[in-house]
Design a protein around this motif. Structure first.
Motif, PDB file in Angstrom:
ATOM      1  N   PRO A  90    -127.127   4.238  51.004  1.00  0.00           N
ATOM      2  CA  PRO A  90    -126.020   3.286  51.160  1.00  0.00           C
ATOM      3  C   PRO A  90    -124.658   3.969  51.289  1.00  0.00           C
ATOM      4  N   ALA A 131    -115.695  -9.048  58.740  1.00  0.00           N
ATOM      5  CA  ALA A 131    -115.230  -9.228  57.357  1.00  0.00           C
ATOM      6  C   ALA A 131    -116.395  -9.661  56.464  1.00  0.00           C
ATOM      7  N   LEU A 132    -117.184 -10.573  56.998  1.00  0.00           N
ATOM      8  CA  LEU A 132    -118.329 -11.083  56.230  1.00  0.00           C
ATOM      9  C   LEU A 132    -119.335  -9.966  55.926  1.00  0.00           C
ATOM     10  N   CYS A 186    -104.886  -8.853  54.060  1.00  0.00           N
ATOM     11  CA  CYS A 186    -106.266  -9.118  53.587  1.00  0.00           C
ATOM     12  C   CYS A 186    -107.231  -8.096  54.171  1.00  0.00           C
ATOM     13  N   PHE A 223    -114.257 -12.281  62.014  1.00  0.00           N
ATOM     14  CA  PHE A 223    -114.857 -13.054  60.931  1.00  0.00           C
ATOM     15  C   PHE A 223    -116.189 -12.442  60.489  1.00  0.00           C
ATOM     16  N   ILE A 226    -118.008  -7.595  53.272  1.00  0.00           N
ATOM     17  CA  ILE A 226    -118.109  -8.190  51.926  1.00  0.00           C
ATOM     18  C   ILE A 226    -119.562  -8.120  51.437  1.00  0.00           C
ATOM     19  N   CYS A 227    -120.497  -8.454  52.337  1.00  0.00           N
ATOM     20  CA  CYS A 227    -121.922  -8.402  51.954  1.00  0.00           C
ATOM     21  C   CYS A 227    -122.319  -6.980  51.556  1.00  0.00           C
ATOM     22  N   PHE A 266    -113.129  -7.194  38.570  1.00  0.00           N
ATOM     23  CA  PHE A 266    -113.458  -8.616  38.677  1.00  0.00           C
ATOM     24  C   PHE A 266    -112.224  -9.459  38.317  1.00  0.00           C
ATOM     25  N   ILE A 282    -120.381  -4.634  50.407  1.00  0.00           N
ATOM     26  CA  ILE A 282    -119.774  -4.317  49.103  1.00  0.00           C
ATOM     27  C   ILE A 282    -120.614  -4.936  47.986  1.00  0.00           C
ATOM     28  N   LEU A 283    -121.001  -6.194  48.168  1.00  0.00           N
ATOM     29  CA  LEU A 283    -121.750  -6.887  47.111  1.00  0.00           C
ATOM     30  C   LEU A 283    -123.128  -6.270  46.886  1.00  0.00           C
ATOM     31  N   LEU A 284    -123.755  -5.850  47.981  1.00  0.00           N
ATOM     32  CA  LEU A 284    -125.118  -5.330  47.854  1.00  0.00           C
ATOM     33  C   LEU A 284    -125.164  -3.856  47.478  1.00  0.00           C
ATOM     34  N   CYS A 285    -124.254  -3.079  48.047  1.00  0.00           N
ATOM     35  CA  CYS A 285    -124.376  -1.624  47.892  1.00  0.00           C
ATOM     36  C   CYS A 285    -123.184  -0.963  47.212  1.00  0.00           C
ATOM     37  N   GLY A 286    -122.110  -1.680  46.997  1.00  0.00           N
ATOM     38  CA  GLY A 286    -120.947  -1.073  46.346  1.00  0.00           C
ATOM     39  C   GLY A 286    -121.234  -0.793  44.887  1.00  0.00           C
ATOM     40  N   GLU A 287    -120.516   0.166  44.348  1.00  0.00           N
ATOM     41  CA  GLU A 287    -120.662   0.495  42.926  1.00  0.00           C
ATOM     42  C   GLU A 287    -119.673  -0.408  42.178  1.00  0.00           C
ATOM     43  N   LEU A 288    -120.145  -1.601  41.807  1.00  0.00           N
ATOM     44  CA  LEU A 288    -119.246  -2.593  41.215  1.00  0.00           C
ATOM     45  C   LEU A 288    -119.087  -2.343  39.718  1.00  0.00           C
TER      46      LEU A 288
END
Lengths: 310, 473
Positions: B414, B450-451, B196, B447, B454-455, B6, B457-463
């Protein structure tokens, strides 16, 4: 336009689009979470935080979920009972859920199998699956912040982050991990000890220290329940022996000290005679099976009665 | 701070904007800012080891100058050996001393002599294997007269400490990277957009493939005794994928971060699991390390311009050293030796044909890929396990203890979707198939892709989860 500003503009547009999608996805997941079956893992947490209203609650991790026959307890005490324990979710999760419950109503009795070793810092203690409820309840939020740091307040602004790791289960409509044979949260285990399963390995406990954050969360939860007049009883259910005789007792002592301070009885049932040398009652060294539950639940009921009758 | 943390999400944009808006005046300003940023980045991990990093960079800079100024070949060699001993000595102390002492004790124990040695608890400075190799490449290149010593200490320190590659590579090489620091970097929109995309793709495969699979794999290996051989086999196959997604993901992010600051790092991965031989695998896996060993160890040993027997010996030795570079344990040593031995066998089987295998999508090539993948996967067992005994247990169970595999769909679903996306992209890139999404000609497609990434990663990534596997090295 300068190339640098053009790039920053593109990134800004992407961010704005992300916020839009995040808003829509977050709201959709909020709605879907509400419709999850109670037998699923996510549905169970949702029910625990938002819906449960039973006067008798049983909470803990897998040992609570699989060891206490809720219906038997309900029939015996004459009060509606529900098990809101979740596998592999320990003290901090349990405390957060209890705080969320206390925000909504005051249960009469809470039977808490918190695990006497679970204050050790190396023991797992995730609260990740409570992220979706971060904004629903202040006390739950403060526990998540304590556990995961102040940056959570920023991260949780994104709805999709709140549902990170939980979304897949919701999108599968809770089918994954759902156990239809769950009865008011109680799920008996079938099967017996076998082979190497009889040896319980816990060497790491020896050199471990008590997690101060976890202890603080536990203490505050006990205090709050007592302040609101809840009868709290702590249990630790049978194990198939073989614990490390040189293990560190710090976690156990810390929990017992807190309980003594707030007048919470502790029933340490780990070494009950009924279960000693009785492998037929165990699924593995730390979990009793369906047959074991049939023997254990009446013992628990007797202990609860003894407290309630005082 | 890791590249997927983060904190990095804020650190990198701030550095990027300051770098191109305020410190763009000249190369000295840029280098000074890069050096400062790198030190902050490193100190975020452990400020106590910053002195060690600066010492390694400083000694290699100083000795590089001395080597270049010296006329006597003997003195040049002496200076090179001194700086090698100095910097490798530090590496050995932090990384290998405990292992060597324990091996010594074990050796005596085998002979029936029990030695009592208190266990050494030396904390390994993060990134030491990577920045030591980067710094040493400078001195060796000067010694070999491949590069001139620089008087620009700021450029040199910025090069050795460059934060995107500081912790886990790609290992920088003076010949290729250092000249970039001698001139002012100009901002390029196209390069930055490509950067990027690389960062996004790297984050996707790291967080959604490697780390989500890692949860399953760690669960299995933490309770190996309770799982049957089929489950261990599945976990091992997935580990083979995990380590690629983890390290390649990191490398893409590092290279992308470098590009954003106008610095090109070395490529590190080229779809290694499409290799048709283990020899080819090493031309595609951790390329910056392989070429380092090739140029600084294998070639000086004579490379393949020696007798067959000597070449076999050289190959195995280089891979054993490569194994030990990864960690001070017998498991890594065996892992390296296995690769060396298989490469020797391959050379015997294929002869000179090994260099000219076609890259077409044919059945024989698919069979070769399958065999190579499995050989590499078996070797990874030694890489992953904590002891040789554990590795042997896994291999034995895989071939004897069959049963129903433990599968957790909530964990798998996932990860497998992300894995399928990764595999499809690699397949398309390998064979030149037209599957352009992040680099599609239409902006809308780019676009939306990429979106969606990102979604996902946010929903299913191991953050906020696992560190990069290669951090431990």
């Amino acid at each position: 336009m300068k190339p640098l500003y053009k790039l920053l503009l593109v990134l800004l547009l992407l961010f704005v689009a992300l916020l839009g999608v995040d808003f829509l996805v977050g709201h959709a997941l909020d709605k879907m979470a509400d419709k999850m079956p109670d037998q699923s893992e996510v549905g169970l947490t949702h029910l625990s935080v938002k819906k449960v209203d039973a006067p008798v609650l049983i909470i803990g991790s897998s040992r609570a979920r699989h060891h206490y026959n809720t219906r038997q307890i309900e029939d015996s005490l004459g009060m509606h009972a529900y098990t809101i324990a979740r596998d592999a979710h320990f003290v901090s999760y349990q405390s957060a859920v209890l705080n969320a419950v206390l925000d909504r109503y005051t249960p009469k009795v809470v039977l808490w199998e918190c695990g006497l070793n679970n204050l050790f810092s190396k023991e797992r203690d995730a609260v990740h699956c409570l992220h979706p409820y971060y904004y629903d309840c202040d006390s739950l939020r403060s526990i998540i912040d304590k556990k995961e740091g102040a940056s959570m307040a920023v991260k949780m602004r994104l709805n999709m982050y709140r549902y990170n790791g939980v979304a897949s289960n919701i999108l599968m409509l809770g089918r994954s991990g759902a156990r239809p044979d769950t009865m008011q949260g109680f799920l008996p285990i079938k099967g017996n000890l076998k082979g190497n399963d009889t040896i319980l390995k816990m060497p790491e406990v020896v050199a471990d220290t008590v997690d101060a954050v976890r202890l603080d969360i536990f203490k505050n939860t006990i205090k709050r329940m007592r302040d609101q007049g809840v009868t709290v009883i702590l249990f630790d259910s049978p194990v198939y022996e073989l614990e490390n005789p040189h293990r560190n007792m710090a976690s156990e002592q810390a929990i017992k000290d807190v309980c003594a301070q707030y007048g919470v009885p502790v029933f340490d049932n780990r070494y009950l005679d009924e279960f000693r040398n009785s492998p037929e009652y165990f699924f593995d060294p730390t979990h009793i099976n369906k047959e074991g539950t049939a023997v254990y639940t009446p013992i628990v009921i007797g202990q609860v009665r003894s407290v309630l009758e005082k | 701070m890791t590249l997927t943390s983060f904190a990095y999400l804020f650190f990198m944009p701030v550095i990027f904007v300051l770098y191109w808006l305020i410190f763009k005046r000249d190369k000295n300003w840029q280098n000074a800012f890069l050096l400062l940023s790198s030190l902050v980045f490193y100190a975020w991990w452990d400020w106590r080891f910053m002195a060690l990093l600066l010492f390694t960079a400083g000694t290699s800079f100083f000795f590089g100058k001395l080597i270049a100024e010296s006329d006597s070949e003997k003195r040049r060699k002496g200076l090179l050996v001194t700086v090698l001993l100095l910097n490798l000595g530090i590496l050995v102390y932090y990384k290998y001393l405990g292992f060597f002492i324990q091996s010594f004790v074990d050796m005596f124990s085998l002979a029936g002599i029990e030695l009592s040695v208190s266990t050494l608890k030396i904390v390994l400075p993060v990134g030491i294997s990577f920045y030591t190799f980067a710094a040493l490449s400078y001195d060796i290149d000067i010694y070999q007269r491949k590069v001139e010593p620089t008087k620009d200490w700021l450029a040199y320190f910025a090069f050795v400490t460059f934060f995107p590659s500081l912790l886990s590579g790609p290992i920088s090489r003076a010949t290729k990277q250092l000249p970039q620091y001698f001139q002012k970097r100009e901002f390029s929109y196209d390069i930055s957009i490509a950067a990027c995309r690389m960062i996004l793709w790297g984050a996707f495969i790291k967080l959604c493939v490697a780390d989500t699979l890692g949860v399953y794999i760690d669960t299995i290996y933490a309770n190996m005794d309770k799982h049957n051989g089929t489950t261990l086999f599945l976990a091992q196959l997935l580990y083979t994928v995990q380590i690629y997604a983890d390290f390649a993901g990191y490398s893409f992010m590092a290279i992308g971060s470098g590009k954003l600051l106008g610095i090109n790092l070395l490529d590190n991965f080229n779809r290694p699991y499409f290799a048709k031989t283990v020899t080819e695998f090493w031309r595609r896996w951790h390329i910056s390390l392989t070429t380092w060993f090739r140029d600084y160890i294998y070639f000086p040993m004579g490379g393949n311009r020696v007798s067959k027997l000597r070449w076999m010996f050289n190959t195995v030795v280089v891979f054993v050293i490569s194994g030990l570079w990864h960690g001070a344990a017998y498991t890594f040593l065996i892992w390296g030796a296995l690769h060396g031995i298989v490469m020797v066998i391959e050379r015997q089987l294929y002869g000179d044909k090994i260099k000219n295998l076609t890259s077409k999508f044919t059945l024989p090539n698919l069979v070769r890929m399958f065999i190579t993948f499995n050989l590499v996967s078996i070797a990874w067992i030694f890489f992953r396990q904590n002891s040789v005994a554990d590795a042997v247990h896994v291999i034995k169970s895989m071939f004897t203890d069959f049963g129903k595999p433990y599968i957790n769909m909530q964990m798998f679903a996932p990860a497998f979707i992300a894995l399928a996306i990764m595999w499809l992209k690699d397949l398309a890139d390998e064979y030149g198939w037209r599957l352009k999404l992040l680099n599609n000609d239409r902006m809308a497609v780019r676009f939306v892709t990429a979106l969606l990434l990102i979604c996902y990663i946010l929903l299913c990534g191991e953050l906020d989860g696992n560190l990069f596997i290669y951090f431990q090295f």
